[in-house]
Motif scaffolding. Structure first.
Motif, PDB file in Angstrom:
ATOM      1  N   MET A   1       0.845  -1.180   0.000  1.00 32.33           N
ATOM      2  CA  MET A   1       0.000   0.000   0.000  1.00 32.33           C
ATOM      3  C   MET A   1       0.891   1.243   0.000  1.00 32.33           C
ATOM      4  SD  MET A   1      -3.203   1.110   2.408  1.00 32.33           S
ATOM      5  CE  MET A   1      -2.494   0.519   3.895  1.00 32.33           C
ATOM      6  N   MET A   2       0.503   2.206  -0.806  1.00 34.64           N
ATOM      7  CA  MET A   2       1.280   3.435  -0.935  1.00 34.64           C
ATOM      8  C   MET A   2       1.057   4.335   0.281  1.00 34.64           C
ATOM      9  SD  MET A   2       0.853   4.247  -4.983  1.00 34.64           S
ATOM     10  CE  MET A   2       2.148   5.469  -4.951  1.00 34.64           C
ATOM     11  N   LYS A   3       2.067   5.135   0.599  1.00 40.04           N
ATOM     12  CA  LYS A   3       2.000   6.056   1.737  1.00 40.04           C
ATOM     13  C   LYS A   3       1.454   7.424   1.327  1.00 40.04           C
ATOM     14  CE  LYS A   3       4.156   3.334   4.681  1.00 40.04           C
ATOM     15  NZ  LYS A   3       3.333   2.417   5.382  1.00 40.04           N
ATOM     16  N   LYS A   4       1.449   7.685   0.010  1.00 41.24           N
ATOM     17  CA  LYS A   4       0.902   8.939  -0.515  1.00 41.24           C
ATOM     18  C   LYS A   4       0.352   8.666  -1.908  1.00 41.24           C
ATOM     19  CE  LYS A   4       5.389  10.467  -2.211  1.00 41.24           C
ATOM     20  NZ  LYS A   4       5.539  11.158  -3.419  1.00 41.24           N
ATOM     21  N   PRO A   5      -0.505   9.554  -2.399  1.00 45.87           N
ATOM     22  CA  PRO A   5      -1.108   9.306  -3.707  1.00 45.87           C
ATOM     23  C   PRO A   5      -0.074   9.247  -4.837  1.00 45.87           C
ATOM     24  CG  PRO A   5      -2.290  11.051  -2.551  1.00 45.87           C
ATOM     25  CD  PRO A   5      -1.047  10.751  -1.762  1.00 45.87           C
ATOM     26  N   MET A   6      -0.317   8.353  -5.770  1.00 47.90           N
ATOM     27  CA  MET A   6       0.499   8.266  -6.975  1.00 47.90           C
ATOM     28  C   MET A   6       0.237   9.517  -7.807  1.00 47.90           C
ATOM     29  SD  MET A   6       0.473   5.298  -9.916  1.00 47.90           S
ATOM     30  CE  MET A   6       1.347   4.133  -8.888  1.00 47.90           C
ATOM     31  N   THR A   7       1.258  10.019  -8.484  1.00 46.02           N
ATOM     32  CA  THR A   7       1.072  11.187  -9.348  1.00 46.02           C
ATOM     33  C   THR A   7       0.791  10.739 -10.781  1.00 46.02           C
ATOM     34  OG1 THR A   7       3.388  11.386  -9.991  1.00 46.02           O
ATOM     35  CG2 THR A   7       2.692  12.543  -7.956  1.00 46.02           C
ATOM     36  N   THR A   8       0.353  11.686 -11.584  1.00 46.84           N
ATOM     37  CA  THR A   8       0.114  11.402 -13.003  1.00 46.84           C
ATOM     38  C   THR A   8       1.408  10.969 -13.686  1.00 46.84           C
ATOM     39  OG1 THR A   8       0.301  13.797 -13.360  1.00 46.84           O
ATOM     40  CG2 THR A   8      -1.919  12.882 -13.284  1.00 46.84           C
ATOM     41  N   GLU A   9       2.512  11.558 -13.311  1.00 45.84           N
ATOM     42  CA  GLU A   9       3.809  11.178 -13.863  1.00 45.84           C
ATOM     43  C   GLU A   9       4.152   9.737 -13.495  1.00 45.84           C
ATOM     44  OE1 GLU A   9       8.362  12.921 -13.758  1.00 45.84           O
ATOM     45  OE2 GLU A   9       7.145  13.097 -11.941  1.00 45.84           O
ATOM     46  N   GLU A  10       3.930   9.381 -12.231  1.00 45.62           N
ATOM     47  CA  GLU A  10       4.229   8.021 -11.777  1.00 45.62           C
ATOM     48  C   GLU A  10       3.342   6.990 -12.470  1.00 45.62           C
ATOM     49  OE1 GLU A  10       5.767   8.792  -7.216  1.00 45.62           O
ATOM     50  OE2 GLU A  10       3.614   8.930  -7.625  1.00 45.62           O
ATOM     51  N   LEU A  11       2.073   7.315 -12.675  1.00 41.52           N
ATOM     52  CA  LEU A  11       1.176   6.382 -13.355  1.00 41.52           C
ATOM     53  C   LEU A  11       1.633   6.151 -14.792  1.00 41.52           C
ATOM     54  CD1 LEU A  11      -1.298   4.551 -13.406  1.00 41.52           C
ATOM     55  CD2 LEU A  11      -2.670   6.583 -13.995  1.00 41.52           C
ATOM     56  N   PHE A  12       1.964   7.219 -15.512  1.00 42.65           N
ATOM     57  CA  PHE A  12       2.451   7.064 -16.884  1.00 42.65           C
ATOM     58  C   PHE A  12       3.698   6.185 -16.906  1.00 42.65           C
ATOM     59  CE2 PHE A  12       5.113   8.207 -20.477  1.00 42.65           C
ATOM     60  CZ  PHE A  12       4.222   8.170 -21.539  1.00 42.65           C
ATOM     61  N   ASN A  13       4.647   6.478 -16.039  1.00 41.62           N
ATOM     62  CA  ASN A  13       5.893   5.700 -16.004  1.00 41.62           C
ATOM     63  C   ASN A  13       5.649   4.245 -15.602  1.00 41.62           C
ATOM     64  OD1 ASN A  13       7.542   7.786 -16.903  1.00 41.62           O
ATOM     65  ND2 ASN A  13       7.900   8.551 -14.830  1.00 41.62           N
ATOM     66  N   ARG A  14       4.719   4.015 -14.704  1.00 37.48           N
ATOM     67  CA  ARG A  14       4.400   2.653 -14.281  1.00 37.48           C
ATOM     68  C   ARG A  14       3.826   1.856 -15.462  1.00 37.48           C
ATOM     69  NH1 ARG A  14       3.333   1.133  -8.884  1.00 37.48           N
ATOM     70  NH2 ARG A  14       4.978   2.680  -8.641  1.00 37.48           N
ATOM     71  N   ILE A  15       2.884   2.459 -16.195  1.00 39.21           N
ATOM     72  CA  ILE A  15       2.270   1.749 -17.324  1.00 39.21           C
ATOM     73  C   ILE A  15       3.277   1.587 -18.456  1.00 39.21           C
ATOM     74  CG2 ILE A  15       0.368   1.703 -18.984  1.00 39.21           C
ATOM     75  CD1 ILE A  15      -0.342   1.353 -15.881  1.00 39.21           C
ATOM     76  N   ARG A  16       4.086   2.599 -18.701  1.00 41.63           N
ATOM     77  CA  ARG A  16       5.138   2.474 -19.714  1.00 41.63           C
ATOM     78  C   ARG A  16       6.093   1.339 -19.339  1.00 41.63           C
ATOM     79  NH1 ARG A  16       8.953   7.430 -20.609  1.00 41.63           N
ATOM     80  NH2 ARG A  16       9.564   6.708 -18.555  1.00 41.63           N
ATOM     81  N   GLY A  17       6.419   1.216 -18.050  1.00 46.91           N
ATOM     82  CA  GLY A  17       7.277   0.131 -17.587  1.00 46.91           C
ATOM     83  C   GLY A  17       6.642  -1.237 -17.799  1.00 46.91           C
ATOM     84  N   ILE A  18       5.362  -1.341 -17.533  1.00 42.96           N
ATOM     85  CA  ILE A  18       4.643  -2.603 -17.760  1.00 42.96           C
ATOM     86  C   ILE A  18       4.671  -2.955 -19.243  1.00 42.96           C
ATOM     87  CG2 ILE A  18       2.352  -3.688 -17.737  1.00 42.96           C
ATOM     88  CD1 ILE A  18       1.849  -2.064 -15.090  1.00 42.96           C
ATOM     89  N   LEU A  19       4.429  -1.962 -20.094  1.00 45.17           N
ATOM     90  CA  LEU A  19       4.456  -2.198 -21.543  1.00 45.17           C
ATOM     91  C   LEU A  19       5.849  -2.642 -21.990  1.00 45.17           C
ATOM     92  CD1 LEU A  19       2.281   0.814 -22.749  1.00 45.17           C
ATOM     93  CD2 LEU A  19       1.631  -1.608 -22.758  1.00 45.17           C
ATOM     94  N   LYS A  20       6.876  -2.028 -21.405  1.00 46.95           N
ATOM     95  CA  LYS A  20       8.249  -2.408 -21.758  1.00 46.95           C
ATOM     96  C   LYS A  20       8.534  -3.844 -21.328  1.00 46.95           C
ATOM     97  CE  LYS A  20      13.031  -0.963 -21.408  1.00 46.95           C
ATOM     98  NZ  LYS A  20      13.972   0.029 -20.936  1.00 46.95           N
ATOM     99  N   GLU A  21       8.128  -4.195 -20.103  1.00 48.88           N
ATOM    100  CA  GLU A  21       8.326  -5.564 -19.610  1.00 48.88           C
ATOM    101  C   GLU A  21       7.638  -6.589 -20.502  1.00 48.88           C
ATOM    102  OE1 GLU A  21       6.969  -5.972 -15.571  1.00 48.88           O
ATOM    103  OE2 GLU A  21       8.285  -4.358 -14.874  1.00 48.88           O
TER     104      GLU A  21
END
Length: 179
Positions: A1-21
């Motif tokens: 569980m996250m300690k603070k809200p995810m940012t729009t930048e973090e969400l984009f990078n997370r999904i881009r990372g999933i796509l790369k994987e």
């Protein structure tokens, strides 16, 4: 569980990372950049929006943003952009496939991590006779609404959990013993 809200930048990078994987980032991409003006995402009730088109100067752009309501006002906040210098028909099809893959992975990620996108209001979950949470609950816009919902649940369930989404603190309420 996250300690603070995810940012729009973090969400984009997370999904881009999933796509790369998953090897779903096209080889024709010149870049994929997250927004330079990130904002926290405090509620999972947002829509992913996009614009896929030819750039004014060159190439094909895929812009991504979220759209949501806050205080009855519709807001849009950028996630990021993908770009290729290619402009042929095949490149457009490849970029459209990237859009579809981004939508699929973003939806799956948010749905699998709803708690990380829930930072406002309060959640209310009944607890059954076996001492375990029932598989459903309610998200309420305010603690006042959550406490009213809790009172309704205590008529049917022995215990109810109420969580303040901003602080992540939870309190268990028990039905009062009868007479």
């Amino acid at each position: 569980m996250m300690k603070k809200p995810m940012t729009t930048e973090e969400l984009f990078n997370r999904i881009r990372g999933i796509l790369k994987e998953k090897d779903k980032l096209p080889h024709i991409l010149d870049y994929g950049l997250a927004t330079h003006a990130p904002v926290p995402i405090t509620n999972y009730e947002f829509d992913l929006k996009s614009n896929l088109g030819y750039g004014g100067n060159e190439g094909i752009y895929l812009d991504l943003w979220i759209e949501y309501y806050e205080d009855s006002q519709k807001l849009q906040k950028g996630l990021g952009i993908f770009k290729t210098l290619n402009t042929d028909d095949e490149a457009m099809h490849i970029m459209a496939a990237l859009l579809a893959d981004f939508i699929i992975e973003e939806c799956a990620y948010v749905n699998a991590n709803l708690d990380d996108f829930t930072w406002k209001g309060a959640d209310v979950h009944p607890i059954g006779e076996n001492g375990k949470r029932i598989s459903w609950g309610y998200s309420c816009g305010s603690m006042e609404a959550a406490l009213k919902r809790k009172d309704e649940f205590l008529k049917k369930y022995p215990k109810v959990a109420v969580r303040d989404n901003a602080t992540r603190k939870e309190k268990i309420y028990e039905r009062k013993a009868e007479g």
